[in-house]
Write a protein that holds these residues in place. Structure first.
Motif, PDB file in Angstrom:
ATOM      1  N   ARG A 183      49.357  49.138 -20.693  1.00 58.48           N
ATOM      2  CA  ARG A 183      49.916  50.396 -21.195  1.00 58.48           C
ATOM      3  C   ARG A 183      50.974  50.935 -20.232  1.00 58.48           C
ATOM      4  N   LEU A 194      54.135  49.119 -20.615  1.00 57.16           N
ATOM      5  CA  LEU A 194      54.938  49.610 -21.734  1.00 57.16           C
ATOM      6  C   LEU A 194      55.828  50.773 -21.294  1.00 57.16           C
ATOM      7  N   ARG A 225      54.772  53.031 -28.528  1.00 58.48           N
ATOM      8  CA  ARG A 225      53.486  52.347 -28.354  1.00 58.48           C
ATOM      9  C   ARG A 225      52.693  52.982 -27.215  1.00 58.48           C
ATOM     10  N   ARG A 238      51.149  56.270 -28.433  1.00 58.73           N
ATOM     11  CA  ARG A 238      50.072  56.154 -29.409  1.00 58.73           C
ATOM     12  C   ARG A 238      48.776  55.596 -28.829  1.00 58.73           C
ATOM     13  N   THR A 239      48.814  55.075 -27.628  1.00 59.81           N
ATOM     14  CA  THR A 239      47.636  54.407 -27.082  1.00 59.81           C
ATOM     15  C   THR A 239      47.022  55.174 -25.912  1.00 59.81           C
ATOM     16  N   THR A 286      58.889  52.767 -35.585  1.00 55.47           N
ATOM     17  CA  THR A 286      57.595  53.067 -36.208  1.00 55.47           C
ATOM     18  C   THR A 286      57.087  51.868 -37.004  1.00 55.47           C
ATOM     19  N   ASN A 334      55.772  49.283 -34.638  1.00 56.02           N
ATOM     20  CA  ASN A 334      54.478  49.716 -34.123  1.00 56.02           C
ATOM     21  C   ASN A 334      53.364  49.559 -35.154  1.00 56.02           C
ATOM     22  N   TRP A 377      52.503  46.033 -35.052  1.00 57.63           N
ATOM     23  CA  TRP A 377      51.824  45.774 -33.775  1.00 57.63           C
ATOM     24  C   TRP A 377      50.367  46.243 -33.850  1.00 57.63           C
ATOM     25  N   GLU A 378      50.145  47.425 -34.380  1.00 54.54           N
ATOM     26  CA  GLU A 378      48.802  48.000 -34.404  1.00 54.54           C
ATOM     27  C   GLU A 378      47.867  47.273 -35.364  1.00 54.54           C
TER      28      GLU A 378
END
Length: 516
Positions: free
Chosen positions: A23, A26, A57, A60-61, A183, A186, A189-190
């Protein structure tokens, strides 16, 4: 979907946040990419597509508010890097502006983090792009920075098919597209599932392809046609400009003392620069130029010498039978401005059509009293001429005027001249006119109304300070010219609607469990 573990505790399946180390990677990589997509001289167009993916990203994490603080730091670092690479300097004004811009550009990430989990999938995809476009618009609307910083469209200068979008949406449409792609990436990705993300990916790809193809078609099938006029942008001899700077350096008092006690040699140095500009004007008129433009404050004068400078320019316009746009900096003893920054358009009869005062002095750098912001327009045999000065072109709202050729006398510096001239090219595409930007110490360029470079000269790489371009005399009416900032306002309205929807979803009681 929830399942039950062997220990009897619920085990949530689906996407999991990355490990802490990944993270932070990122954040680091996103910040590094942002440094190369901040509207500065070291921009890489691809970096503008990459950094929002990584920073979104990261947002959001993790936790919303602590993540927002780190994202503010990332945006602050990018803005500070822009100050450094542009040689704008670190002052209380620039640092305060940097902090405020970073906060505004962090809001889209925070809104996305807070709202996405509460909204339907199609609405969740709109939060970040609408907020990014809205934030860019608010910067130009409310701050003194305009599009100088914060507009992602400026990073895509070489992609002319893509940039044709600004003739419809303004520069904010480019920011929306970049953020929308982030978006969608992502989402893929998610979910780690093509089936779950394929509709969003296909829609985004189709829109992006349509924009590029439509822009390419506009360039290929609807180029500017019709007659052109020869326009010359001239600068005084570089050696004389250096001598004038040396004369100013000998001033020992403040700016008020400059008028009362000018340093020895200042007035002769000013006259030498003026005479060099007049000679260049005469030479280019003899070569066929019908419009000649001087840079911002091309001539600097004391109040007592202003009438003579104007009379000499009028006489040259009459003798050469040209339209002559001159830039004059007039020193005064009146605080806090201590001067005027103005341009005058003189016609072939020697008549002054306008005297225009710069409307947007550079924050923290210029103290000129701003003008009223009304852009003058004059009908001529070579189309409708209009005029702003340098930093004024960073404010799209005042640049939507009914003109065919926009003259933008400017005066930058080595580290920022090329970048600033490229940013001005966006105004030509938005408003549908050709744009000529003579830059006293930067990059002079002329663009047609689709952003093509017609001619360019770098002050620091040539001894001959003249740029000649054949400029179309007929502009075009763009969608953006007709509807203005409607797209940006719609983005702000969308953000407001999504906030309401997200708040309502947060208050809604959870649904009753379904009995097996």
């Amino acid at each position: 979907m929830n399942t039950t573990s062997t220990a009897g505790r619920p085990d949530r399946t689906g996407p999991r946040p990355p490990a802490a180390r990944a993270r932070w990677a990122l954040l680091a990589l996103g910040t590094a990419a942002h440094l190369l997509a901040d509207g500065g001289r070291w921009d890489i167009a691809a970096a503008a597509w990459i950094f929002p993916v990584l920073l979104l990203r990261f947002a959001r994490t993790g936790r919303a508010w602590s993540g927002a603080l780190w994202l503010w730091a990332a945006n602050f670092a990018a803005a500070a890097f822009w100050l450094a690479e542009s040689a704008l300097g670190f002052t209380p004004v620039t640092l305060a502006g940097t902090a405020a811009l970073a906060a505004l550009l962090t809001l889209p990430y925070l809104l996305d983090r807070l709202l996405v989990g509460r909204l339907r999938p199609w609405a969740a995809l709109l939060v970040f792009p609408a907020a990014v476009a809205g934030a860019e618009f608010l910067i130009t609307l409310l701050s003194p920075f305009g599009t100088a910083y914060g507009s992602q469209a400026t990073t895509q200068f070489g992609a002319l098919p893509l940039l044709q979008l600004v003739s419809v949406t303004g520069s904010y449409g480019i920011g929306f597209l970049l953020a929308w792609c982030a978006t969608v990436v992502n989402l893929l990705w998610e979910t780690a599932s093509w089936r779950a993300a394929r509709r969003a990916v296909a829609t985004c790809a189709a829109v992006l392809l349509t924009v590029v193809l439509a822009g390419g078609a506009r360039l290929a099938f609807f180029p500017p046609d019709g007659p052109t006029v020869r326009v010359a942008a001239v600068t005084a001899d570089a050696a004389l400009i250096r001598a004038q700077k040396a004369a100013y350096a000998r001033a020992t008092g403040g700016r008020a003392d400059l008028v009362a006690h000018p340093p020895p040699g200042l007035r002769p140095a000013q006259r030498a620069v003026r005479d060099s500009l007049l000679a260049a004007t005469r030479r280019e008129a003899a070569a066929g130029a019908k419009i000649v433009v001087w840079p911002e404050q091309g001539v600097r004068v004391l109040p007592v010498d202003e009438p003579a400078a104007l009379a000499a320019a009028q006489e040259e316009a009459r003798r050469s039978r040209i339209y002559l746009e001159i830039g004059i900096g007039v020193h005064t003893a009146d605080a806090p401005a201590y001067g005027r920054n103005e341009t005058l358009l003189i016609d072939p009869r020697g008549t002054v059509h306008w005297t225009y005062q710069k409307a947007h002095p550079i924050p923290g750098s210029e103290t000129f009293t701003p003008g009223d912001g009304r852009v003058p327009v004059a009908a001529t045999p070579y189309g409708r001429l209009a005029n702003v000065i340098c930093y004024d072109a960073d404010f799209p709202g005042m640049m939507r005027v009914p003109a065919d050729i926009m003259l933008v006398p400017s005066h930058d510096w080595r580290e920022y001249g090329r970048t600033h001239t490229r940013k001005a090219a966006l105004r030509a595409i938005e408003a549908g006119y050709a744009l000529v930007r003579p830059d006293g110490e930067g990059v002079t360029a002329a663009f047609d109304n689709q952003g093509r470079v017609l001619a360019t000269t770098d002050y620091f790489t040539t001894d001959r300070q003249v740029t000649v371009a054949y400029v179309p005399v007929r502009g075009t009416t763009t969608v953006y010219d007709r509807i203005g900032d409607t797209f940006a306002w719609l983005c702000l309205a969308t953000v407001g609607a999504l906030l309401v929807a997200g708040a309502a979803a947060g208050r809604r009681p959870p649904a009753a469990p379904v009995e097996p």
